[in-house]
Design an enzyme around this catalytic site. Structure first.
Site, PDB file in Angstrom:
ATOM      1  N   ASP A  60      -6.356   1.005   0.711  1.00  0.00           N
ATOM      2  CA  ASP A  60      -6.459   1.286   2.145  1.00  0.00           C
ATOM      3  C   ASP A  60      -7.861   0.876   2.583  1.00  0.00           C
ATOM      4  OD1 ASP A  60      -8.167   3.244   1.245  1.00  0.00           O
ATOM      5  OD2 ASP A  60      -7.240   4.874   2.384  1.00  0.00           O
TER       6      ASP A  60
ATOM      7  N   LYS B 272       0.835  -1.200   0.000  1.00  0.00           N
ATOM      8  CA  LYS B 272       0.000   0.000   0.000  1.00  0.00           C
ATOM      9  C   LYS B 272       0.875   1.257   0.000  1.00  0.00           C
ATOM     10  CE  LYS B 272      -1.821   2.438   3.308  1.00  0.00           C
ATOM     11  NZ  LYS B 272      -2.379   2.774   4.595  1.00  0.00           N
TER      12      LYS B 272
END
Ligand code: SF4
Length: 325
Positions: A214, A196
């Site tokens: 996320d 991420k």
């Protein structure tokens, strides 16, 4: 005794009167019995029109969800709908961008590590002092852990984050000549950096397309029916298969913007959501338009249609002209 013709005519007249009198109340009763039935029919006819008007007022076409429940959606239809959602979101948030402040790839990397389990706002309040003390990986690798912990304390989990920041700064200094690498496979070798964080840095500091999964992105991708996965890597792969690479970075910002402002985790504002007609999860949140409006969080910035100034150092698209200075 035989009746006179006059008498029998009178009798016939009287009988007819009585029959008419008997008939009259029956008609009246029938009319009064028919009235509620007529009313019910009128109500029935008016109901769908009313519902449609209410839906229109809410800006939400609920049937997306119902239709999906009736008939499973084909892959082609899902992809078409997904791309329409992306286009709608692009119009809503024309200048969606990472909401972390940064001026170079190192600052973005550090800010993204700090953003775990806290808000971007809190990170943005913390980083100016941090970057004044540690502007480079060399400075951050050399700082005393206790000093760094104090500097980043407001972002929470400050001991673990300080350890990651010192570790990744040391790795940048020793293995990458003090520069943030521009490849996913290198970035994920840094302490505290997962896919991420790596995708955020690649997409926004290097212009390399990346999908940032996320909590907001994962939730919205599932609500839109683009994936059923909980695992971030699986979500990334499912969404990557729907959209062209060129859309990945901006799509990530758009979904995150929408998740923060409208499609919240516990109470999505469905009744005030502009993509409701395309959303199979319409109805998961508040559908009453007035109540839903109160749930919107546009005070975060980025009203639909509003042009936002790009954050300092943002190397993405050039800023569109601002409506007013
Ligand atoms: S708020 Fe979320 S769940 Fe509700 S209609 Fe909009 S996108 Fe779908």
């Amino acid at each position: 005794m035989k009746e006179s013709p006059a008498k029998s005519a009178a009798a016939r007249k009287a009988g007819a009167k009585q029959a008419a009198a008997e008939k009259a109340p029956t008609k009246k009763a029938a009319a009064s019995a028919a009235a509620p039935a007529k009313k019910a029919a009128a109500k029935k006819a008016a109901a769908p029109a009313k519902k449609t008007a209410a839906r229109k007022a809410a800006g939400a076409a609920a049937p997306a969800g119902k239709a999906a429940a009736r008939k499973p959606e084909s892959r082609v239809a899902m992809v078409r709908r997904a791309r329409r959602i992306n286009r709608e979101l692009a119009e809503l948030y024309p200048y969606a961008h990472p909401e972390l402040d940064f001026t170079n790839p190192f600052e973005l990397l550090v800010a993204t590590v700090l953003s775990a389990q806290t808000t971007d706002l809190r990170v943005n309040q913390t980083t100016p002092r941090l970057f004044a003390v540690c502007p480079t990986p060399e400075d951050m690798a050399a700082i005393a852990p206790e000093e760094l912990e104090e500097l980043i304390r407001p972002t929470g989990f400050f001991r673990a984050k300080a350890k990651s920041l010192i570790g990744l700064s040391t790795a940048l200094r020793d293995r990458f000549g003090g520069e943030v690498p521009g490849r996913l496979e290198d970035l994920v070798t840094l302490p505290g950096v997962g896919r991420k964080t790596a995708n955020v840095v690649l997409g926004n500091a290097f212009g390399v397309p990346g999908i940032t999964v996320d909590t907001h992105f994962g939730r919205l991708a599932r609500r839109f029916g683009w994936t059923t996965a909980q695992d971030a890597e699986k979500v990334e792969a499912d969404v990557a298969a729907i959209f062209p690479k060129s859309e990945w970075t901006m799509l990530s910002h758009r979904l995150i913007f929408h998740g923060r402002r409208v499609c919240h985790s516990r109470k999505p504002a469905c009744g005030a959501c502009p993509v409701a007609p395309l959303c199979p999860a319409y109805g998961e949140g508040e559908t009453d338009p007035d109540k839903a409006k109160k749930l919107l969080k546009y005070e975060l910035g980025g009203q639909p249609g509003q042009r936002l100034k790009p954050p300092a150092g943002y190397p993405g698209q050039p800023a569109p002209p601002l409506a007013s200075a």
